[in-house]
Enzyme design. Structure first.
Site, PDB file in Angstrom:
ATOM      1  N   THR A 179     -23.512  43.913 -22.447  1.00 47.54           N
ATOM      2  CA  THR A 179     -24.895  43.615 -22.074  1.00 47.54           C
ATOM      3  C   THR A 179     -25.423  44.746 -21.191  1.00 47.54           C
ATOM      4  OG1 THR A 179     -24.456  42.358 -20.033  1.00 47.54           O
ATOM      5  CG2 THR A 179     -24.301  41.155 -22.117  1.00 47.54           C
ATOM      6  N   GLY A 180     -26.676  45.091 -21.390  1.00 49.94           N
ATOM      7  CA  GLY A 180     -27.244  46.223 -20.668  1.00 49.94           C
ATOM      8  C   GLY A 180     -26.572  47.525 -21.052  1.00 49.94           C
TER       9      GLY A 180
ATOM     10  N   ASN B 286     -27.567  49.968 -22.801  1.00 52.81           N
ATOM     11  CA  ASN B 286     -28.438  51.100 -23.135  1.00 52.81           C
ATOM     12  C   ASN B 286     -28.628  52.078 -21.975  1.00 52.81           C
ATOM     13  OD1 ASN B 286     -30.296  48.641 -22.366  1.00 52.81           O
ATOM     14  ND2 ASN B 286     -31.409  50.476 -21.755  1.00 52.81           N
TER      15      ASN B 286
ATOM     16  N   GLY C 274     -27.287  53.303 -17.584  1.00 50.91           N
ATOM     17  CA  GLY C 274     -26.449  53.131 -16.413  1.00 50.91           C
ATOM     18  C   GLY C 274     -24.983  52.966 -16.753  1.00 50.91           C
TER      19      GLY C 274
ATOM     20  N   TYR D 230     -29.968  40.528  -4.258  1.00 49.48           N
ATOM     21  CA  TYR D 230     -29.213  41.223  -5.313  1.00 49.48           C
ATOM     22  C   TYR D 230     -27.705  41.055  -5.086  1.00 49.48           C
ATOM     23  CZ  TYR D 230     -26.974  44.922  -7.965  1.00 49.48           C
ATOM     24  OH  TYR D 230     -26.132  45.621  -8.806  1.00 49.48           O
TER      25      TYR D 230
END
Length: 316
Positions: free
Chosen positions: A26-27, A29, A31, A181
């Site tokens: 997931t994520g 794309n 970092g 966060y």
């Protein structure tokens, strides 16, 4: 996979082969997620990038294919901030099994105001934790169909200094972006460990481990244009920081090891070797507050209530 005793020492530059395996990141794309996907592709696996932006996913896949000969990489539209879309996203994977999922995607706000997801949850807690919590429910049949699948949850070193407020998980009373966060990532880590305990209790073949990337900075991350471009100035100015922290390519190492290494077991925490901030990945002791199973169980129940997930179905 062979036993841990017969495998060579772990080398981040010489990953074991994973041909035939299917992994979801997931994520994936950008970092750390991008580098997790790139490195797993180097191991020969089929890697699916979960991304809410199809255009960015296409760019990331192009970058991986340019660097990894014969890369087997594709994408699926995945918006963790919209719980109602997750079942459709999983169905669109169009696979019979899933050998691992890396719960990596995350949202970080630097400044107020407090924002919310499509479902009315605080954005960081709702995306980083609740989205992955609900996604796991829909993925579990695919994970259970694999011989020994793994759920790898990426937390944060920032969570080490945070504590959950079980009476204010949505940060209604105390919204401070950095704290919220950190708490959202802490919630993820509690979830990853509690998930493994519950999987063991029902005799599942699926295991769940938790990782964190240490200190991972863009300025220490090698360029992957156009996904990430590091200027000469940024590289030079960040050089002193390399004594303490690292780039996002290295921040990906604990997650990659947790997916591929037969020596990694469910219920473990993995992070960088040097002060938990940089270096090759190692198994580290569970942080004292993460070992509180009462908090983990209360968070699990609250997460079921907030996502509408039936407690009896999330384990498959």
């Amino acid at each position: 996979m062979s036993s841990a005793s017969s495998t060579p020492p772990w080398n981040v530059q010489r990953l074991p082969r994973a041909d035939g395996s299917i992994f979801l990141v997931t994520g994936g794309n950008a970092g750390i997620g991008y580098f997790v996907a790139e490195q797993l592709s180097q191991a020969g696996a089929t890697v699916v990038l979960g991304s809410r932006d199809p255009g960015k996913a296409e760019v990331a896949m192009g970058s991986i294919r340019a660097r990894v000969a014969g890369a087997r990489v594709r994408s699926v539209r995945l918006d963790l901030a919209d719980l109602g879309s997750l079942r459709t996203a999983v169905e669109s994977l169009n696979v019979e099994r899933l050998d691992a999922v890396v719960h990596n995607a995350g949202v970080a706000l630097d400044d107020p105001p407090r924002r919310e997801t499509e479902d009315g949850h605080e954005l960081m807690f709702g995306t980083n934790h609740l989205g992955h919590f609900a996604l796991t429910k829909w993925l579990m049949p695919l994970l259970s169909a694999a011989p020994a699948a793994r759920v790898v949850t990426t937390g944060s070193f920032a969570a080490k200094s945070e504590r959950l407020d079980l009476d204010d998980l949505q940060s209604w009373n105390d919204f401070q972006p950095k704290r919220t966060y950190g708490r959202s990532k802490l919630a993820q880590m509690y979830f990853g460990l509690e998930l493994d305990r519950r999987l063991r209790a029902v005799g599942s073949t699926v295991t769940s481990a938790v990782v964190h990337p240490g200190g991972a900075l863009d300025s220490l991350t090698p360029s992957r244009p156009p996904v990430h471009v590091r200027s000469i100035g940024a590289r030079l100015s960040a050089a002193p920081a390399a004594l303490l922290v690292q780039g996002k390519h290295a921040g990906a190492w604990p997650a990659v090891r947790a997916v591929l290494d037969p020596a990694v077991h469910g219920g473990q925490l993995w992070g960088p070797r040097v002060f938990g901030l940089r270096g090759e990945p190692r198994h580290e002791p569970i942080w004292n507050h993460l070992a509180d199973t009462s908090v983990a169980a209360q968070l699990w129940d609250a997460s079921c209530d907030l996502t509408g997930v039936d407690p009896g179905t999330i384990l498959g």
